[in-house]
Design a protein around this motif. Structure first.
Motif, PDB file in Angstrom:
ATOM      1  N   PHE A  92      18.022  18.974 -13.313  1.00 13.37           N
ATOM      2  CA  PHE A  92      18.447  19.683 -12.113  1.00 13.37           C
ATOM      3  C   PHE A  92      17.790  21.058 -12.132  1.00 13.37           C
ATOM      4  CE2 PHE A  92      22.105  16.857 -12.944  1.00 13.37           C
ATOM      5  CZ  PHE A  92      22.240  16.252 -11.703  1.00 13.37           C
ATOM      6  N   ASP A  93      17.703  21.704 -10.985  1.00 13.26           N
ATOM      7  CA  ASP A  93      17.157  23.047 -10.924  1.00 13.26           C
ATOM      8  C   ASP A  93      18.128  24.031 -11.582  1.00 13.26           C
ATOM      9  OD1 ASP A  93      15.259  24.970 -10.251  1.00 13.26           O
ATOM     10  OD2 ASP A  93      16.234  25.417  -8.349  1.00 13.26           O
ATOM     11  N   ALA A  94      17.607  24.903 -12.425  1.00  8.98           N
ATOM     12  CA  ALA A  94      18.323  26.034 -13.020  1.00  8.98           C
ATOM     13  C   ALA A  94      19.458  25.674 -13.978  1.00  8.98           C
ATOM     14  CB  ALA A  94      18.840  26.972 -11.931  1.00  8.98           C
ATOM     15  N   VAL A  95      19.486  24.446 -14.496  1.00  5.91           N
ATOM     16  CA  VAL A  95      20.432  24.093 -15.557  1.00  5.91           C
ATOM     17  C   VAL A  95      19.685  23.243 -16.591  1.00  5.91           C
ATOM     18  CG1 VAL A  95      22.524  24.178 -14.142  1.00  5.91           C
ATOM     19  CG2 VAL A  95      21.298  22.047 -14.362  1.00  5.91           C
ATOM     20  N   ALA A  96      20.229  23.169 -17.778  1.00  2.97           N
ATOM     21  CA  ALA A  96      19.599  22.373 -18.837  1.00  2.97           C
ATOM     22  C   ALA A  96      19.570  20.896 -18.448  1.00  2.97           C
ATOM     23  CB  ALA A  96      20.377  22.548 -20.138  1.00  2.97           C
ATOM     24  N   PRO A  97      18.540  20.160 -18.896  1.00  3.94           N
ATOM     25  CA  PRO A  97      18.499  18.716 -18.628  1.00  3.94           C
ATOM     26  C   PRO A  97      19.771  18.046 -19.108  1.00  3.94           C
ATOM     27  CG  PRO A  97      16.428  19.463 -19.543  1.00  3.94           C
ATOM     28  CD  PRO A  97      17.384  20.616 -19.658  1.00  3.94           C
ATOM     29  N   ARG A  98      20.194  17.023 -18.385  1.00  2.00           N
ATOM     30  CA  ARG A  98      21.450  16.329 -18.680  1.00  2.00           C
ATOM     31  C   ARG A  98      21.155  14.888 -19.093  1.00  2.00           C
ATOM     32  NH1 ARG A  98      25.995  19.764 -17.553  1.00  2.00           N
ATOM     33  NH2 ARG A  98      27.110  17.868 -17.089  1.00  2.00           N
ATOM     34  N   ILE A 168      12.342  20.701 -23.372  1.00  2.00           N
ATOM     35  CA  ILE A 168      12.072  20.281 -21.993  1.00  2.00           C
ATOM     36  C   ILE A 168      12.162  21.506 -21.109  1.00  2.00           C
ATOM     37  CG2 ILE A 168      12.772  18.794 -20.087  1.00  2.00           C
ATOM     38  CD1 ILE A 168      14.320  17.128 -22.284  1.00  2.00           C
ATOM     39  N   ALA A 169      11.080  21.815 -20.427  1.00  2.00           N
ATOM     40  CA  ALA A 169      11.055  22.934 -19.470  1.00  2.00           C
ATOM     41  C   ALA A 169      10.827  22.349 -18.079  1.00  2.00           C
ATOM     42  CB  ALA A 169       9.943  23.913 -19.806  1.00  2.00           C
TER      43      ALA A 169
END
Length: 174
Positions: A92-98, A168-169
């Motif tokens: 998602f934009d602006a949060v860590a990968p889930r 992950i970036a």
């Protein structure tokens, strides 16, 4: 007095033993040697040029970052990722990968993505779409995903990269 000294020694031995046991049970550190996504100095064009060669159709399964041209609906993301055998995480934009599971029962991937967005919304982070996903697939499937509508880039790691051992970036093409 002897009893007090004996008791003190027993307590000290027990504390030392517990401390040593704790040191022996400490987990090994996870090193972030591999990296998916844009470097801070990358332009979208430089990123595309750099990752273009990471996909070979004859490559064994590996983790790869699929980045969309813009935020994609859950349905559009699921459709673009259909060739992948496994979706391990969504970005998602602006949060860590889930991390996400594969669908079960009557669900599809879009349902799984929407459920993860609802979990995120419960913590105050509302998201209506995804900007990417981490998949695990062989080179042939990654090449097909790269050709799907709405996909900006696909970047694969070496086949020996292990889940949880790479950074992950997010990729923002605009």
């Amino acid at each position: 007095m002897r009893k007090a000294i004996a008791l003190l020694c027993a307590v000290a031995l027990a504390a030392g033993g517990l401390y040593a046991l704790g040191l022996a049970a400490a987990p090994e550190p996870t090193y972030q040697g591999d990296h998916l996504g844009m470097e801070p100095e990358d332009t979208p064009e430089e990123y595309l040029a750099r990752v273009g060669a990471s996909i070979r159709e004859d490559a064994p399964p590996s983790f790869a970052l699929v980045s969309f041209e813009r935020e994609s609906s859950f349905e559009a993301a699921a459709a673009a990722l259909r060739p992948a055998g496994r979706v391990s995480a969504i970005v998602f934009d602006a949060v860590a990968p889930r991390a996400v599971p594969e669908p079960t029962g009557g669900e599809d991937r879009a349902d799984v993505f929407a459920r993860e967005a609802r979990r995120l919304a419960a913590s105050g982070e509302k998201r209506d779409g995804v900007i990417g996903a981490v998949v695990y697939a062989p080179g042939e499937e990654l090449a097909r995903i790269r050709g799907e509508a709405g996909v900006f880039a696909v970047e694969a790691l070496p086949a020996d990269a292990a889940w949880g051992s790479f950074a992950i970036a997010p990729v923002r093409p605009q």
